[in-house]
Scaffold this motif. Structure first.
Motif, PDB file in Angstrom:
ATOM      1  N   ASN A 216       0.850  -1.204   0.000  1.00 38.46           N
ATOM      2  CA  ASN A 216       0.000   0.000   0.000  1.00 38.46           C
ATOM      3  C   ASN A 216       0.879   1.245   0.000  1.00 38.46           C
ATOM      4  OD1 ASN A 216       0.572   0.759   2.895  1.00 38.46           O
ATOM      5  ND2 ASN A 216      -0.322  -1.252   3.196  1.00 38.46           N
ATOM      6  N   GLY A 217       0.260   2.416   0.067  1.00 41.18           N
ATOM      7  CA  GLY A 217       1.030   3.647  -0.004  1.00 41.18           C
ATOM      8  C   GLY A 217       1.947   3.849   1.183  1.00 41.18           C
ATOM      9  N   SER A 218       1.470   3.491   2.369  1.00 39.57           N
ATOM     10  CA  SER A 218       2.293   3.678   3.568  1.00 39.57           C
ATOM     11  C   SER A 218       3.518   2.767   3.538  1.00 39.57           C
ATOM     12  CB  SER A 218       1.485   3.385   4.838  1.00 39.57           C
ATOM     13  OG  SER A 218       0.343   4.194   4.890  1.00 39.57           O
ATOM     14  N   THR A 219       3.330   1.524   3.089  1.00 40.29           N
ATOM     15  CA  THR A 219       4.493   0.623   3.042  1.00 40.29           C
ATOM     16  C   THR A 219       5.447   1.060   1.926  1.00 40.29           C
ATOM     17  OG1 THR A 219       3.242  -0.963   1.704  1.00 40.29           O
ATOM     18  CG2 THR A 219       3.350  -1.381   4.066  1.00 40.29           C
TER      19      THR A 219
ATOM     20  N   GLY B  43       3.245  17.758   4.736  1.00 39.27           N
ATOM     21  CA  GLY B  43       3.234  16.618   3.822  1.00 39.27           C
ATOM     22  C   GLY B  43       2.447  15.476   4.437  1.00 39.27           C
ATOM     23  N   PHE B  44       2.025  14.541   3.597  1.00 44.04           N
ATOM     24  CA  PHE B  44       1.407  13.321   4.126  1.00 44.04           C
ATOM     25  C   PHE B  44       1.975  12.126   3.392  1.00 44.04           C
ATOM     26  CE2 PHE B  44      -1.746   9.903   4.208  1.00 44.04           C
ATOM     27  CZ  PHE B  44      -1.825   9.719   5.578  1.00 44.04           C
ATOM     28  N   HIS B  45       2.451  11.140   4.158  1.00 45.93           N
ATOM     29  CA  HIS B  45       3.102   9.991   3.529  1.00 45.93           C
ATOM     30  C   HIS B  45       2.586   8.662   4.045  1.00 45.93           C
ATOM     31  CE1 HIS B  45       5.820  12.828   1.652  1.00 45.93           C
ATOM     32  NE2 HIS B  45       5.966  13.414   2.821  1.00 45.93           N
ATOM     33  N   GLY B  46       1.525   8.680   4.844  1.00 45.00           N
ATOM     34  CA  GLY B  46       0.941   7.420   5.281  1.00 45.00           C
ATOM     35  C   GLY B  46       0.843   7.301   6.781  1.00 45.00           C
ATOM     36  N   ASP B  47       0.324   6.167   7.230  1.00 47.94           N
ATOM     37  CA  ASP B  47      -0.033   6.014   8.634  1.00 47.94           C
ATOM     38  C   ASP B  47       0.750   4.955   9.401  1.00 47.94           C
ATOM     39  OD1 ASP B  47      -1.774   8.105   8.891  1.00 47.94           O
ATOM     40  OD2 ASP B  47      -3.508   6.970   8.185  1.00 47.94           O
TER      41      ASP B  47
ATOM     42  N   ALA C  97      10.679  10.554  -3.840  1.00 43.20           N
ATOM     43  CA  ALA C  97       9.448  11.167  -4.356  1.00 43.20           C
ATOM     44  C   ALA C  97       8.277  10.270  -3.998  1.00 43.20           C
ATOM     45  CB  ALA C  97       9.539  11.340  -5.869  1.00 43.20           C
ATOM     46  N   ASP C  98       7.374  10.794  -3.188  1.00 41.74           N
ATOM     47  CA  ASP C  98       6.178  10.035  -2.836  1.00 41.74           C
ATOM     48  C   ASP C  98       5.121  10.328  -3.907  1.00 41.74           C
ATOM     49  OD1 ASP C  98       3.840   9.032  -1.871  1.00 41.74           O
ATOM     50  OD2 ASP C  98       3.990   9.933   0.119  1.00 41.74           O
ATOM     51  N   GLU C  99       5.034   9.420  -4.882  1.00 42.81           N
ATOM     52  CA  GLU C  99       4.075   9.585  -5.984  1.00 42.81           C
ATOM     53  C   GLU C  99       2.853   8.689  -5.781  1.00 42.81           C
ATOM     54  OE1 GLU C  99       4.428  10.993  -9.444  1.00 42.81           O
ATOM     55  OE2 GLU C  99       6.548  11.536  -9.542  1.00 42.81           O
ATOM     56  N   VAL C 100       2.610   8.351  -4.512  1.00 51.20           N
ATOM     57  CA  VAL C 100       1.462   7.483  -4.208  1.00 51.20           C
ATOM     58  C   VAL C 100       0.170   8.127  -4.725  1.00 51.20           C
ATOM     59  CG1 VAL C 100       0.066   6.607  -2.276  1.00 51.20           C
ATOM     60  CG2 VAL C 100       2.548   6.302  -2.274  1.00 51.20           C
ATOM     61  N   MET C 101       0.024   9.439  -4.505  1.00 47.23           N
ATOM     62  CA  MET C 101      -1.165  10.122  -4.994  1.00 47.23           C
ATOM     63  C   MET C 101      -0.962  10.627  -6.426  1.00 47.23           C
ATOM     64  SD  MET C 101      -3.018  12.946  -5.688  1.00 47.23           S
ATOM     65  CE  MET C 101      -2.123  14.400  -5.186  1.00 47.23           C
TER      66      MET C 101
ATOM     67  N   LEU D 221       5.095   4.268  -5.082  1.00 47.76           N
ATOM     68  CA  LEU D 221       3.882   4.159  -5.904  1.00 47.76           C
ATOM     69  C   LEU D 221       2.831   3.309  -5.203  1.00 47.76           C
ATOM     70  CD1 LEU D 221       5.704   3.217  -9.234  1.00 47.76           C
ATOM     71  CD2 LEU D 221       4.886   5.498  -8.599  1.00 47.76           C
ATOM     72  N   SER D 222       1.574   3.627  -5.461  1.00 48.04           N
ATOM     73  CA  SER D 222       0.466   2.783  -4.980  1.00 48.04           C
ATOM     74  C   SER D 222      -0.817   3.328  -5.607  1.00 48.04           C
ATOM     75  CB  SER D 222       0.404   2.788  -3.446  1.00 48.04           C
ATOM     76  OG  SER D 222      -0.525   1.831  -3.000  1.00 48.04           O
ATOM     77  N   LYS D 223      -1.920   3.239  -4.908  1.00 49.83           N
ATOM     78  CA  LYS D 223      -3.214   3.780  -5.331  1.00 49.83           C
ATOM     79  C   LYS D 223      -3.560   3.400  -6.775  1.00 49.83           C
ATOM     80  CE  LYS D 223      -3.556   7.429  -1.896  1.00 49.83           C
ATOM     81  NZ  LYS D 223      -4.760   7.198  -1.124  1.00 49.83           N
ATOM     82  N   ALA D 224      -3.443   4.322  -7.749  1.00 47.90           N
ATOM     83  CA  ALA D 224      -3.861   4.034  -9.129  1.00 47.90           C
ATOM     84  C   ALA D 224      -2.994   2.972  -9.798  1.00 47.90           C
ATOM     85  CB  ALA D 224      -3.851   5.312  -9.956  1.00 47.90           C
TER      86      ALA D 224
HETATM   87  C1  LIG Z   1       1.086  10.967  -0.920  1.00 44.74           C
HETATM   88  C2  LIG Z   1       0.614   9.791  -0.115  1.00 44.74           C
HETATM   89  N1  LIG Z   1       1.505   8.940   0.391  1.00 44.74           N
HETATM   90  C3  LIG Z   1       1.136   7.847   1.098  1.00 44.74           C
HETATM   91  C4  LIG Z   1      -0.190   7.596   1.345  1.00 44.74           C
HETATM   92  C5  LIG Z   1      -0.585   6.398   2.147  1.00 44.74           C
HETATM   93  O1  LIG Z   1      -1.187   5.451   1.336  1.00 44.74           O
HETATM   94  P1  LIG Z   1      -2.066   4.283   1.974  1.00 44.74           P
HETATM   95  O2  LIG Z   1      -3.312   4.928   2.469  1.00 44.74           O
HETATM   96  O3  LIG Z   1      -2.305   3.352   0.831  1.00 44.74           O
HETATM   97  O4  LIG Z   1      -1.279   3.651   3.059  1.00 44.74           O
HETATM   98  C6  LIG Z   1      -1.158   8.464   0.838  1.00 44.74           C
HETATM   99  C7  LIG Z   1      -2.592   8.225   1.093  1.00 44.74           C
HETATM  100  O5  LIG Z   1      -3.451   9.029   0.843  1.00 44.74           O
HETATM  101  C8  LIG Z   1      -0.757   9.596   0.085  1.00 44.74           C
HETATM  102  O6  LIG Z   1      -1.640  10.465  -0.430  1.00 44.74           O
END
Ligand SMILES: Cc1ncc(COP(=O)(O)O)c(C=O)c1O
Length: 421
Positions: free
Chosen positions: A109-112, A141-145, A235-239, A263-266
């Motif tokens: 997932n995005g956090s991992t 910034g937001f990078h996950g939980d 680079a956090d390109e998760v979003m 990378l994740s999400k899409a």
């Molecule tokens: C830029 C970014 N990084 C990481 C995450 C975390 O992804 P996940 O919710 O899949 O753990 C998100 C979630 O919105 C995000 O927007």
């Protein structure tokens, strides 16, 4: 008991204070840009279910590929084993990622994905015998939980119980074209005080912060400074990944390429979860050693799951298709036209756009999880549009397959919000 009541008996929902918001909204079906509830009422998914279902929900092409893969190979441990979908996905991704990317590690997932990016940066220096234990990140910034990802997320509002466990992180403001010298000086000062291992950033758009945007050229000097100091740029390109910013990746807009990309999400088109962290050969080489302990000993049970890989391959093929590329351009133009129409409304403080991401800053004071936010959400749902305000920001990040008529409905609903609240 109806679904809502059965849900509340056992389920603990994300980002929810159950005492204040005991009931979740049941959705029974989704197709294209539309979600359906138990009564058959339709809702346009204007946020692509947290930016995942960019090619539309239950996309036939993607489902067919996943289904085919399910009948061939469902799951295999990825430590010591490999398979065709993983290899093909690695080739397809490398073909569209910035040229300097060479290796990738699968995760869930995005956090991992960001957690691994952080570990790559920290262990890169540890493997080299460098004493670098501090990270650099943007404010808000937001990078996950997960704990590492939370540490670097300046935004998270309710971190209280965890803060004492966080990695040491220094913060810089977003570059705005005027604060470059100050930011560069801060990086030097931080680095002199406590050497920096890595810099994690959401390129061009900070999603959870409320689709806050900044210019590619303003990031350039920061990335160059980091790379000069051997601070691993992550680079956090998760979003932002996979077409949303108008190019395959937000990093495509920026000349200086990152050392690591998350990378994740899409990536898996909203069908199944998966994350991937990619890196340069230089990063990988720092882990390549006769000493087993210098390897990156990180695994997730479903790493490289074949069905997720097949889904991601199908997603990339759609992203590269003429149809989706055309749709992206059309949506960009519709958003520009909407911004033009709406910008002088007294309730609109400002609008901004990057690719298909459109955000509108309300001239209305609104807390992130305050009552008004929930009232606006409910109002939009009644109108048949799923929008998810973030603080004072209302944003649209609808699937690439959203039609003009559907997008008009999203715009009309936003206009109604402006007139009503
Ligand atoms: C830029 C970014 N990084 C990481 C995450 C975390 O992804 P996940 O919710 O899949 O753990 C998100 C979630 O919105 C995000 O927007």
């Amino acid at each position: 008991m109806n679904l809502q009541q059965r849900d509340s008996a056992h389920i603990w929902h994300p980002l929810t204070q159950h005492k204040l918001h005991p009931f979740a909204m049941p959705i029974v079906k989704a197709k294209g840009a539309v979600l359906y509830d138990e009564n058959g009422k339709e809702y346009l998914d204007a946020v692509s279910s947290w930016y995942t279902a960019m090619y539309g929900h239950c996309n036939d092409f993607i489902i067919e590929r996943a289904h085919k893969q399910m009948q061939q190979l469902d799951q295999i441990i990825f430590s010591g084993f490999t398979h065709e979908p993983a290899v093909e996905l690695s080739e397809k991704l490398m073909a569209i990622l910035p040229e300097n990317q060479a290796k990738l590690m699968f995760n869930d997932n995005g956090s991992t994905a960001t957690e691994i990016g952080i570990k790559m940066a920290l262990q890169y220096h540890d493997n080299k015998g460098n004493q670098r234990k501090t990270l650099l990140a943007f404010e808000n910034g937001f990078h996950g939980d997960t704990l590492g990802a939370m540490s670097v997320s300046g935004l998270s509002v309710y971190n209280g119980p965890f803060e004492e466990f966080f990695i040491d992180v220094k913060r810089i403001p977003l570059p705005d074209g005027e604060n470059e010298t100050e930011i560069l000086r801060k990086i030097d000062d931080f680095h002199a005080g406590s050497p920096l291992a890595g810099f994690i950033y959401e390129p061009l758009v900070q999603g959870a912060a409320g689709m806050k945007m900044y210019k590619a050229e303003h990031l350039e000097a920061i990335l160059q400074k980091c790379q000069k100091l051997e601070i691993i740029t992550v680079a956090d390109e998760v979003m932002t990944g996979f077409g949303k910013t108008g190019s395959f990746f937000a990093s495509d807009h920026i000349k200086t390429k990152p050392d690591v990309i998350c990378l994740s999400k899409a990536l898996t088109a909203g069908l199944v979860p998966m994350g991937i962290t990619t890196c340069t050969q230089t990063v990988f080489d720092a882990f390549y050693d006769d000493d087993i302990g210098k390897g990156l000993f990180h695994a997730h049970t479903y790493s490289g799951n074949p069905i997720a890989c097949a889904t991601a391959i199908a997603g990339i093929e759609l992203l590269q298709s003429e149809e989706i590329q055309q749709n992206i351009k059309k949506i960009e133009t519709w958003h520009q036209e909407f911004a033009e129409k709406i910008k002088d409304h007294p309730k609109v403080r400002s609008t901004r756009q990057q690719g298909v991401i459109f955000a509108l800053e309300l001239n209305i004071a609104m807390e992130r999880y305050g009552d008004l936010r929930y009232k606006i959400f409910d109002f939009c749902m009644k109108e048949g549009v799923f929008l998810r305000p973030l603080g004072e920001t209302i944003y649209i990040l609808a699937p690439f397959v959203t039609t003009k008529i559907q997008m008009e409905k999203i715009y009309d609903t936003i206009k109604k919000v402006l007139d009503r609240f």
